[in-house]
Design a protein around this motif. Structure first.
Motif, PDB file in Angstrom:
ATOM      1  N   MET A 163       0.844  -1.179   0.000  1.00 59.21           N
ATOM      2  CA  MET A 163       0.000   0.000   0.000  1.00 59.21           C
ATOM      3  C   MET A 163       0.892   1.245   0.000  1.00 59.21           C
ATOM      4  O   MET A 163       1.859   1.335   0.743  1.00 59.21           O
ATOM      5  CB  MET A 163      -0.880  -0.032   1.249  1.00 59.21           C
ATOM      6  N   PHE A 164       0.569   2.198  -0.847  1.00 61.93           N
ATOM      7  CA  PHE A 164       1.332   3.427  -0.978  1.00 61.93           C
ATOM      8  C   PHE A 164       0.775   4.468  -0.030  1.00 61.93           C
ATOM      9  O   PHE A 164      -0.392   4.808  -0.067  1.00 61.93           O
ATOM     10  CB  PHE A 164       1.244   3.913  -2.426  1.00 61.93           C
ATOM     11  N   ASP A 165       1.618   4.986   0.835  1.00 61.42           N
ATOM     12  CA  ASP A 165       1.218   6.017   1.798  1.00 61.42           C
ATOM     13  C   ASP A 165       1.852   7.340   1.365  1.00 61.42           C
ATOM     14  O   ASP A 165       3.047   7.572   1.549  1.00 61.42           O
ATOM     15  CB  ASP A 165       1.683   5.628   3.200  1.00 61.42           C
ATOM     16  N   ARG A 166       1.059   8.211   0.761  1.00 64.23           N
ATOM     17  CA  ARG A 166       1.570   9.464   0.207  1.00 64.23           C
ATOM     18  C   ARG A 166       2.250  10.335   1.265  1.00 64.23           C
ATOM     19  O   ARG A 166       3.333  10.881   1.029  1.00 64.23           O
ATOM     20  CB  ARG A 166       0.414  10.228  -0.449  1.00 64.23           C
ATOM     21  N   ASN A 167       1.657  10.474   2.425  1.00 66.29           N
ATOM     22  CA  ASN A 167       2.244  11.319   3.478  1.00 66.29           C
ATOM     23  C   ASN A 167       3.587  10.775   3.940  1.00 66.29           C
ATOM     24  O   ASN A 167       4.551  11.529   4.122  1.00 66.29           O
ATOM     25  CB  ASN A 167       1.288  11.453   4.660  1.00 66.29           C
ATOM     26  N   LEU A 168       3.666   9.470   4.128  1.00 64.94           N
ATOM     27  CA  LEU A 168       4.924   8.856   4.551  1.00 64.94           C
ATOM     28  C   LEU A 168       5.990   9.041   3.476  1.00 64.94           C
ATOM     29  O   LEU A 168       7.143   9.377   3.776  1.00 64.94           O
ATOM     30  CB  LEU A 168       4.725   7.364   4.839  1.00 64.94           C
ATOM     31  N   CYS A 169       5.616   8.851   2.235  1.00 60.06           N
ATOM     32  CA  CYS A 169       6.559   9.016   1.121  1.00 60.06           C
ATOM     33  C   CYS A 169       7.090  10.450   1.068  1.00 60.06           C
ATOM     34  O   CYS A 169       8.299  10.670   0.939  1.00 60.06           O
ATOM     35  CB  CYS A 169       5.871   8.646  -0.186  1.00 60.06           C
ATOM     36  N   CYS A 170       6.225  11.422   1.195  1.00 59.17           N
ATOM     37  CA  CYS A 170       6.646  12.835   1.170  1.00 59.17           C
ATOM     38  C   CYS A 170       7.566  13.157   2.344  1.00 59.17           C
ATOM     39  O   CYS A 170       8.569  13.865   2.173  1.00 59.17           O
ATOM     40  CB  CYS A 170       5.427  13.746   1.182  1.00 59.17           C
ATOM     41  N   ARG A 171       7.273  12.642   3.519  1.00 58.98           N
ATOM     42  CA  ARG A 171       8.141  12.863   4.688  1.00 58.98           C
ATOM     43  C   ARG A 171       9.519  12.255   4.452  1.00 58.98           C
ATOM     44  O   ARG A 171      10.538  12.861   4.776  1.00 58.98           O
ATOM     45  CB  ARG A 171       7.519  12.275   5.950  1.00 58.98           C
ATOM     46  N   GLN A 172       9.551  11.051   3.893  1.00 57.99           N
ATOM     47  CA  GLN A 172      10.834  10.399   3.627  1.00 57.99           C
ATOM     48  C   GLN A 172      11.643  11.174   2.583  1.00 57.99           C
ATOM     49  O   GLN A 172      12.862  11.319   2.714  1.00 57.99           O
ATOM     50  CB  GLN A 172      10.608   8.963   3.158  1.00 57.99           C
ATOM     51  N   LEU A 173      10.973  11.680   1.556  1.00 59.20           N
ATOM     52  CA  LEU A 173      11.672  12.468   0.543  1.00 59.20           C
ATOM     53  C   LEU A 173      12.240  13.758   1.126  1.00 59.20           C
ATOM     54  O   LEU A 173      13.360  14.163   0.811  1.00 59.20           O
ATOM     55  CB  LEU A 173      10.750  12.774  -0.634  1.00 59.20           C
ATOM     56  N   ARG A 174      11.483  14.421   1.986  1.00 59.51           N
ATOM     57  CA  ARG A 174      11.976  15.646   2.631  1.00 59.51           C
ATOM     58  C   ARG A 174      13.142  15.337   3.552  1.00 59.51           C
ATOM     59  O   ARG A 174      14.152  16.044   3.553  1.00 59.51           O
ATOM     60  CB  ARG A 174      10.854  16.317   3.423  1.00 59.51           C
ATOM     61  N   TYR A 175      13.014  14.271   4.340  1.00 61.50           N
ATOM     62  CA  TYR A 175      14.054  13.902   5.298  1.00 61.50           C
ATOM     63  C   TYR A 175      15.357  13.549   4.591  1.00 61.50           C
ATOM     64  O   TYR A 175      16.440  13.904   5.048  1.00 61.50           O
ATOM     65  CB  TYR A 175      13.585  12.727   6.152  1.00 61.50           C
ATOM     66  N   SER A 176      15.268  12.874   3.453  1.00 65.22           N
ATOM     67  CA  SER A 176      16.470  12.432   2.744  1.00 65.22           C
ATOM     68  C   SER A 176      17.094  13.545   1.891  1.00 65.22           C
ATOM     69  O   SER A 176      18.166  13.365   1.333  1.00 65.22           O
ATOM     70  CB  SER A 176      16.150  11.233   1.852  1.00 65.22           C
TER      71      SER A 176
END
Length: 66
Positions: A1-14
């Motif tokens: 399952m794709f979690d958009r909020n989690l993905c965006c947080r990970q992209l910002r963090y990295s």
């Protein structure tokens, strides 16, 4: 399952969001050692063109230590 909020947080963090912003601003490429030396060698007196150098990585280090 794709979690958009989690993905965006990970992209910002990295740092990927900042990388995308920088590339959109006009810095989309990385130079190899030959291209870098040929482009910036005039900043340090005495550095010949890349095709006349054998140790381009060392010269690149000299240029970036300015």
């Amino acid at each position: 399952m794709f979690d958009r909020n989690l993905c965006c947080r990970q992209l910002r963090y990295s740092g990927m969001m900042e990388t995308a912003k920088i590339r959109r601003a006009g810095y989309p490429i990385r130079h190899n050692f030959k291209e870098f030396v040929d482009r910036y060698r005039m900043l340090v007196p005495g550095i010949p063109p890349a095709h006349k150098n054998e140790v381009l990585q060392g010269i690149t280090n000299d240029l970036t230590d300015l």
